[in-house]
Motif scaffolding. Structure first.
Motif, PDB file in Angstrom:
ATOM      1  N   ALA A 173      -2.698   7.016   6.655  1.00 41.31           N
ATOM      2  CA  ALA A 173      -1.305   6.730   6.329  1.00 41.31           C
ATOM      3  C   ALA A 173      -0.443   7.980   6.505  1.00 41.31           C
ATOM      4  O   ALA A 173       0.705   7.895   6.962  1.00 41.31           O
ATOM      5  CB  ALA A 173      -1.189   6.204   4.899  1.00 41.31           C
ATOM      6  N   ALA A 174      -1.004   9.145   6.152  1.00 44.95           N
ATOM      7  CA  ALA A 174      -0.279  10.405   6.337  1.00 44.95           C
ATOM      8  C   ALA A 174      -0.007  10.661   7.814  1.00 44.95           C
ATOM      9  O   ALA A 174       1.104  11.054   8.202  1.00 44.95           O
ATOM     10  CB  ALA A 174      -1.078  11.556   5.737  1.00 44.95           C
ATOM     11  N   ARG A 175      -1.022  10.425   8.634  1.00 47.37           N
ATOM     12  CA  ARG A 175      -0.855  10.619  10.078  1.00 47.37           C
ATOM     13  C   ARG A 175       0.203   9.664  10.635  1.00 47.37           C
ATOM     14  O   ARG A 175       1.057  10.050  11.445  1.00 47.37           O
ATOM     15  CB  ARG A 175      -2.192  10.406  10.787  1.00 47.37           C
ATOM     16  CG  ARG A 175      -2.168  10.791  12.261  1.00 47.37           C
ATOM     17  CD  ARG A 175      -3.511  10.591  12.926  1.00 47.37           C
ATOM     18  NE  ARG A 175      -4.548  11.380  12.274  1.00 47.37           N
ATOM     19  CZ  ARG A 175      -5.570  10.859  11.593  1.00 47.37           C
ATOM     20  NH1 ARG A 175      -5.692   9.543  11.475  1.00 47.37           N
ATOM     21  NH2 ARG A 175      -6.465  11.650  11.037  1.00 47.37           N
ATOM     22  N   ASN A 176       0.176   8.425  10.181  1.00 46.14           N
ATOM     23  CA  ASN A 176       1.158   7.440  10.643  1.00 46.14           C
ATOM     24  C   ASN A 176       2.574   7.841  10.244  1.00 46.14           C
ATOM     25  O   ASN A 176       3.523   7.704  11.026  1.00 46.14           O
ATOM     26  CB  ASN A 176       0.836   6.055  10.075  1.00 46.14           C
ATOM     27  CG  ASN A 176      -0.424   5.451  10.661  1.00 46.14           C
ATOM     28  OD1 ASN A 176      -0.895   5.877  11.722  1.00 46.14           O
ATOM     29  ND2 ASN A 176      -0.987   4.476   9.986  1.00 46.14           N
ATOM     30  N   THR A 177       2.716   8.335   9.013  1.00 52.32           N
ATOM     31  CA  THR A 177       4.032   8.764   8.530  1.00 52.32           C
ATOM     32  C   THR A 177       4.573   9.904   9.372  1.00 52.32           C
ATOM     33  O   THR A 177       5.751   9.910   9.766  1.00 52.32           O
ATOM     34  CB  THR A 177       3.945   9.194   7.051  1.00 52.32           C
ATOM     35  OG1 THR A 177       3.606   8.058   6.254  1.00 52.32           O
ATOM     36  CG2 THR A 177       5.277   9.757   6.567  1.00 52.32           C
ATOM     37  N   SER A 194       0.845  -1.189   0.000  1.00 47.48           N
ATOM     38  CA  SER A 194       0.000   0.000   0.000  1.00 47.48           C
ATOM     39  C   SER A 194       0.881   1.241   0.000  1.00 47.48           C
ATOM     40  O   SER A 194       2.103   1.166   0.217  1.00 47.48           O
ATOM     41  CB  SER A 194      -0.889   0.014   1.250  1.00 47.48           C
ATOM     42  OG  SER A 194      -0.093   0.200   2.415  1.00 47.48           O
ATOM     43  N   GLY A 195       0.265   2.405  -0.220  1.00 48.90           N
ATOM     44  CA  GLY A 195       1.016   3.653  -0.215  1.00 48.90           C
ATOM     45  C   GLY A 195       1.709   3.904   1.117  1.00 48.90           C
ATOM     46  O   GLY A 195       2.875   4.308   1.156  1.00 48.90           O
ATOM     47  N   GLY A 196       1.000   3.641   2.201  1.00 52.59           N
ATOM     48  CA  GLY A 196       1.588   3.837   3.521  1.00 52.59           C
ATOM     49  C   GLY A 196       2.764   2.911   3.772  1.00 52.59           C
ATOM     50  O   GLY A 196       3.778   3.310   4.369  1.00 52.59           O
ATOM     51  N   GLN A 197       2.656   1.674   3.316  1.00 51.38           N
ATOM     52  CA  GLN A 197       3.753   0.714   3.473  1.00 51.38           C
ATOM     53  C   GLN A 197       4.958   1.128   2.630  1.00 51.38           C
ATOM     54  O   GLN A 197       6.103   1.019   3.066  1.00 51.38           O
ATOM     55  CB  GLN A 197       3.282  -0.685   3.086  1.00 51.38           C
ATOM     56  CG  GLN A 197       2.305  -1.294   4.082  1.00 51.38           C
ATOM     57  CD  GLN A 197       1.685  -2.593   3.572  1.00 51.38           C
ATOM     58  OE1 GLN A 197       1.496  -2.775   2.374  1.00 51.38           O
ATOM     59  NE2 GLN A 197       1.353  -3.478   4.483  1.00 51.38           N
ATOM     60  N   LYS A 198       4.697   1.619   1.411  1.00 51.26           N
ATOM     61  CA  LYS A 198       5.796   2.093   0.558  1.00 51.26           C
ATOM     62  C   LYS A 198       6.539   3.243   1.229  1.00 51.26           C
ATOM     63  O   LYS A 198       7.773   3.317   1.170  1.00 51.26           O
ATOM     64  CB  LYS A 198       5.258   2.541  -0.801  1.00 51.26           C
ATOM     65  CG  LYS A 198       4.785   1.415  -1.704  1.00 51.26           C
ATOM     66  CD  LYS A 198       4.230   1.974  -3.017  1.00 51.26           C
ATOM     67  CE  LYS A 198       3.694   0.868  -3.900  1.00 51.26           C
ATOM     68  NZ  LYS A 198       3.104   1.414  -5.165  1.00 51.26           N
ATOM     69  N   GLN A 199       5.791   4.145   1.875  1.00 44.37           N
ATOM     70  CA  GLN A 199       6.452   5.269   2.523  1.00 44.37           C
ATOM     71  C   GLN A 199       7.278   4.797   3.707  1.00 44.37           C
ATOM     72  O   GLN A 199       8.353   5.357   3.987  1.00 44.37           O
ATOM     73  CB  GLN A 199       5.431   6.321   2.946  1.00 44.37           C
ATOM     74  CG  GLN A 199       6.040   7.681   3.276  1.00 44.37           C
ATOM     75  CD  GLN A 199       6.806   8.287   2.121  1.00 44.37           C
ATOM     76  OE1 GLN A 199       7.886   7.813   1.756  1.00 44.37           O
ATOM     77  NE2 GLN A 199       6.264   9.335   1.537  1.00 44.37           N
ATOM     78  N   ARG A 200       6.831   3.764   4.402  1.00 40.81           N
ATOM     79  CA  ARG A 200       7.635   3.193   5.491  1.00 40.81           C
ATOM     80  C   ARG A 200       8.940   2.612   4.945  1.00 40.81           C
ATOM     81  O   ARG A 200      10.000   2.749   5.561  1.00 40.81           O
ATOM     82  CB  ARG A 200       6.849   2.107   6.227  1.00 40.81           C
ATOM     83  CG  ARG A 200       5.780   2.643   7.161  1.00 40.81           C
ATOM     84  CD  ARG A 200       4.950   1.519   7.763  1.00 40.81           C
ATOM     85  NE  ARG A 200       3.910   2.045   8.607  1.00 40.81           N
ATOM     86  CZ  ARG A 200       3.897   1.971   9.942  1.00 40.81           C
ATOM     87  NH1 ARG A 200       4.904   1.386  10.567  1.00 40.81           N
ATOM     88  NH2 ARG A 200       2.913   2.484  10.647  1.00 40.81           N
ATOM     89  N   VAL A 201       8.847   1.985   3.784  1.00 43.33           N
ATOM     90  CA  VAL A 201      10.050   1.446   3.148  1.00 43.33           C
ATOM     91  C   VAL A 201      10.997   2.588   2.778  1.00 43.33           C
ATOM     92  O   VAL A 201      12.214   2.500   2.986  1.00 43.33           O
ATOM     93  CB  VAL A 201       9.693   0.618   1.892  1.00 43.33           C
ATOM     94  CG1 VAL A 201      10.967   0.163   1.170  1.00 43.33           C
ATOM     95  CG2 VAL A 201       8.849  -0.592   2.275  1.00 43.33           C
TER      96      VAL A 201
END
Length: 224
Positions: free
Chosen positions: A180-184, A147-154
């Motif tokens: 996902a933005a909040r998590n990032t 997902s987009g959020g997972q990609k940003q974690r990578v």
């Protein structure tokens, strides 16, 4: 401790028949442990300023010092060495390589580093940052499977793997949904609390709330 010092820098793009001044006479310091937001609308010059801070570009005039070293006095090949060893980048579009696994994507800075380490040490370092960001189970996956959020974690893991003193994030929440933005942003905030200096480019007023200091590009341009 001062990490980056900008002294009276100006950036001008020169075309064949036109000259465009992005900003002029900018001076400020970034200290170890700072969490700074570069805020402004699209086209305000914030990404250009971030590229200068990250040694991806040089100012047209003025002085940039990184850890006390005037980068105007170093050779071009030294730029990449400083970037690789001291600066981590996080981009809006993730910039992962689709043909490589998540592990291989995060490993790239270690392979490129002049501080060579063994395969075993590289594995230890990669798995440490993947675990830190809770994506260790994705090590053998490919970017298109995330997902987009997972990609940003990578992307954040890749930025962290060389243990940089500075992370530069260019609109890191731009392609993410609200959660996902909040998590990032929470991840970046935790990294800052652990001592990492972070500079984040954004046009989102919500993102500003996470930073300790905001540099508004409108105020910089207004001084020109």
């Amino acid at each position: 401790m001062c990490l980056i010092e900008l002294v009276n820098i100006t950036k001008v793009y020169r075309g064949k028949n036109v000259e465009t001044k992005v900003f002029e006479g900018i001076s400020f310091e970034i200290h170890v442990g700072d969490y700074i937001g570069l805020y402004g609308r699209s086209g305000s010059g914030k990404s250009t300023l971030l590229h200068i801070l990250g040694l991806l570009d040089r100012p047209s005039s003025g002085t940039v010092k990184f850890k006390g070293t005037d980068i105007g006095q170093i050779k071009a090949h030294q730029f990449s060495q400083i970037r690789n060893e001291h600066i981590g980048f996080v981009f809006q579009d993730f910039r992962l390589i689709d043909e490589l696994t998540i592990f291989e994507n995060v490993e790239i800075p270690l392979i490129l580093s002049k501080q060579k380490c063994s395969k075993a040490v590289r594995e230890q370092k990669v798995m440490a940052v993947l675990s830190k960001l809770d994506i260790q189970d994705k090590r053998n996956s490919y970017p298109q499977e995330l997902s987009g959020g997972q990609k940003q974690r990578v992307a954040i893991a890749r930025a962290l793997v060389n243990e940089p003193s500075l992370i530069l994030a260019d609109e890191p929440t731009g392609n993410l949904d609200e959660q996902a933005a909040r998590n990032t942003m929470q991840i970046l905030s935790e990294l800052n609390k652990e001592g990492t200096t972070i500079i984040i480019v954004t046009h989102d007023p919500e993102v500003k709330k996470y930073t300790d200091k905001v540099i508004d590009m409108r105020e910089i341009v207004a001084q020109m």
